[in-house]
Design an enzyme around this catalytic site. Structure first.
Site, PDB file in Angstrom:
ATOM      1  N   ASP A  25       0.813  -0.978  -0.081  1.00  0.00           N
ATOM      2  CA  ASP A  25      -0.134   0.021  -0.032  1.00  0.00           C
ATOM      3  C   ASP A  25       0.843   1.183   0.008  1.00  0.00           C
ATOM      4  O   ASP A  25       1.536   1.517   0.975  1.00  0.00           O
ATOM      5  CB  ASP A  25      -0.900   0.026   1.396  1.00  0.00           C
ATOM      6  N   LYS A  87       2.657  11.260  -3.172  1.00  0.00           N
ATOM      7  CA  LYS A  87       1.703  10.513  -4.175  1.00  0.00           C
ATOM      8  C   LYS A  87       0.940  11.592  -4.927  1.00  0.00           C
ATOM      9  O   LYS A  87       0.129  11.296  -6.005  1.00  0.00           O
ATOM     10  CB  LYS A  87       0.776   9.690  -3.116  1.00  0.00           C
ATOM     11  N   GLU A 188      -7.359   0.651  -4.447  1.00  0.00           N
ATOM     12  CA  GLU A 188      -7.336   0.523  -3.033  1.00  0.00           C
ATOM     13  C   GLU A 188      -8.723  -0.264  -2.630  1.00  0.00           C
ATOM     14  O   GLU A 188      -8.758  -0.981  -1.565  1.00  0.00           O
ATOM     15  CB  GLU A 188      -6.908   1.709  -2.473  1.00  0.00           C
ATOM     16  N   ASP A 210     -12.829   5.320   3.083  1.00  0.00           N
ATOM     17  CA  ASP A 210     -11.246   5.419   3.590  1.00  0.00           C
ATOM     18  C   ASP A 210     -11.022   6.843   3.654  1.00  0.00           C
ATOM     19  O   ASP A 210     -10.837   7.749   2.993  1.00  0.00           O
ATOM     20  CB  ASP A 210     -10.428   5.017   1.884  1.00  0.00           C
TER      21      ASP A 210
END
Ligand code: ADP
Ligand code: MG
Length: 627
Positions: A25, A87, A188, A210
């Protein structure tokens, strides 16, 4: 962004040939690596027993590169050389950067040569987001190899569901740079669903909530007869646990009546202290926010959970309103949802869980660690892809679908969709095209992505040329264009002229990609403009057809006018003028009618030309030559 479950005949699991595979991840705030041990997925800890690696990279004074906790600890006093949340930069161009992100580092000015790509200036020189991410991945690979005692066969790396072609490609490049063999990029929310074994159920509708450090994503997945589909996905790329830290820090700052603005390191210290207090409040009723400003000067503030929840209630409400909107998009009521899955460290806060229980009337799934669940699901998938089949039969492979249609520009600025939105990947589709002009020897291909009918409303992905087409009359060449999207959602396009076998191909690799907002925006505008677009398409098609008919007739008249009588010729020319006039206007039905009329009127002429051509070809040749 949907999923399809298929069964593949697994290789027989042999304990001696078990391949070492991991799930990774690669998070905005934290990254983790997990693997299957005795059929149970688990995250691998570092020497200090910590599974989470902060996604922070510091380019240090001595030429060393620090990754994780060590890097994060120096963020306050070496901000320009300590890269966090990289990211957000993956697969992006300078022009995509938001102001506050652009202010955090020094960037190399965009040039023609680097196509506006992001380059961060550090004391080690310029670094790209791909290189920074590769440093994080390298540490995770080394951790896994040290723990598992050998080189890795491969890894499944997770990406947000909304990541486009460029962002996925950048992630894959980073993994390769880190010495990892990427078995698959996995969405994800899909990984979280797999971790909870939801793919083993017969059916259901699931919400994946999330809340990470800096981002919020919500996805609605539906499972029917073993097939998973993403019904809707939404989120906020600037809403996460960090905002809860800031709310608490502002409260402390105000209650200490500090008058001077904080230095960057003072600010970093305050935020770090707020984060510690926030995390403590997830289990305790009160916590002390304690800041050491240096020079023996301290501040402390006791905060109750109640106070903290009141301060941050608007943030929780923002996530809930996005959940409600996503359900509306999927045309679902809360009662249609069978399970809610918690993902992201910030979902440990009791007020988040309470709010979701209130909304759905049921407790969310929380058996697994919310900050580990994505890595755990990726590990399960990696194990299957490596051929280490789980007990009990065939391995299940999850496939995703492409979020926006892929197509080619055709005459008149229109888009011919080759692979429709929501097609499951990997997928390959071919379509035949032909030349528009007599003797045309080259064809330029323009690859676009989007739902709209006109090229100008879609996103341009790549252009390339097919050369060396044998000269033929318009419409005679056969050009077969193949679009191929691999399991990671990456596109390559090839074109072949089938009579001669001339080939051209391109791996589509745009310099930067679409943001989630752009994808959502493009989908919305496609629905809103569907009627208008159909009109535009009909008009453009009618024009192209009319023009090619007019062009062909002009050439024919120039060559073989003597095959027509004077009256026949002027009747034909009159119709041609009428059609040419209509093409200037925008009535596609009138154009189509006039073209059909002209086509009929010229069919006799075409027949005579054909006759003559055949006679010419046969003259002076023997029967043997012809047959
Ligand atoms: P990402 O997916 O963005 O990399 P994570 O899922 O690791 O992020 O979430 C990081 C966030 O979770 C941080 O804001 C962190 O403070 C928060 N977090 C971690 N543990 C807790 C906790 N016990 N209580 C509240 N928040 C927590
Ligand atoms: Mg995450």
């Amino acid at each position: 962004m949907g999923l399809l479950q298929i069964s593949e005949p697994g290789e027989s699991p042999d304990p001696h040939t078990r391949r070492l595979a991991v799930g990774i991840d690669l998070g905005t705030t934290n990254s983790l690596v997990a693997t299957l041990r005795n059929a149970i997925p688990e995250c691998l800890p570092d020497e200090a027993g910590r599974t989470m690696l902060p996604s922070a990279v510091r380019y240090a004074e001595d030429g060393a590169i620090e990754v994780g906790h060590a890097a994060l600890a120096r963020r306050g006093d070496d901000a320009l050389n300590t890269i966090t949340s990289v990211k957000r930069f993956m697969g992006r161009a300078m022009s995509d950067l938001r102001e506050e992100a652009a202010a955090r580092y020094q960037f190399a000015p965009p040039t023609e040569a680097n196509r506006g790509s992001i380059r961060i200036i550090t004391r080690h020189g310029e670094v790209t987001p791909i290189e920074v991410s590769a440093e994080i991945l390298r540490v995770l690979r080394e951790r896994a190899e040290a723990t598992l005692g050998g080189p890795l066969y491969g890894a499944v790396v997770t990406v947000p569901a909304y990541f486009d072609d460029a962002q996925r490609q950048a992630t894959k490049d980073a993994a390769r740079l880190a010495g990892l063999h990427v078995l698959r990029l996995l969405n994800e929310p899909t990984a979280a669903a797999v971790a909870y074994g939801l793919d083993q159920r017969s059916e259901g509708t699931f919400v994946i909530y999330d809340l990470g450090g800096g981002t919020f994503d919500v996805s609605v997945l539906r499972l029917t007869r073993g097939v998973f589909e993403v019904l809707a996905t939404a989120g906020d790329t600037h809403l996460g646990g960090d905002d809860f830290d800031q709310a608490l820090a502002r409260h402390a700052f105000a209650s200490w009546s500090l008058t001077r603005a904080l230095s960057p390191s003072g600010q970093a210290n305050l935020l770090a202290a707020a984060r510690v207090a926030k995390e403590a409040l997830s289990t305790d009723q009160t916590a002390t926010l304690q800041v050491n400003w240096g020079c023996g000067f301290d501040s402390a503030l006791e905060v109750s959970r109640e106070q903290f929840e009141a301060l941050t209630a608007p943030l929780v409400e923002r996530t809930l309103s996005l959940v409600r909107r996503t359900l509306r998009d999927a045309k679902l009521a809360v009662t249609d949802v069978d399970a809610v899955v918690l993902v992201g460290g910030a979902t440990r806060m009791p007020q988040v869980r309470r709010a979701l229980t209130g909304l759905f009337g049921r407790e969310p799934f929380s058996d697994l660690n919310p900050d580990e669940v994505v890595a755990l699901g990726a590990a399960i998938q990696a194990d299957q892809l490596a051929g280490n089949t789980r007990e009990g039969g065939a391995a299940h492979l999850l496939l995703d679908v492409i979020p926006l249609s892929l197509g080619l520009e055709t005459m008149g600025g229109l888009v011919e969709k080759i692979i429709p939105r929501n097609a499951t990947i990997p997928v390959a589709k071919a379509q035949e095209f032909t030349t528009f002009k007599d003797g045309q020897t080259a064809m330029s291909l323009h690859v676009v992505q989007g739902e709209r009918e006109r090229v100008e409303d879609c996103r341009s992905l790549a252009r390339f040329e097919l050369r060396g087409i044998p000269p033929m009359v318009a419409g005679a060449a056969r050009i077969r264009v193949t679009f191929q999207v691999d399991a990671d959602g990456l596109l390559s396009v090839s074109a072949v002229e089938t009579t001669r076998g001339v080939r051209a191909e391109i791996a589509v690799k745009p310099s930067y990609g679409l943001s989630e907002d752009e994808i959502v925006g493009m989908l919305k505008s496609a629905y809103a403009h569907a009627g208008e677009d159909m009109q535009a398409r009909a008009l453009a098609e009618a024009r192209v057809e009319a023009q090619s008919l007019l062009g062909a007739l002009e050439t024919a008249l120039a060559a073989d006018a003597e095959l027509l009588s004077a009256e026949e010729r002027s009747a034909l020319e009159e119709r041609m003028q009428h059609l040419a006039h209509l093409v200037e206007g925008d009535d596609h039905r009138a154009i189509a009618r006039a073209a059909e009329d002209l086509n009929r009127a010229s069919s006799e002429f075409a027949a005579r030309r054909m006759d003559r051509a055949v006679k010419r070809a046969l003259t002076g040749r023997t029967v043997n030559e012809v047959l």
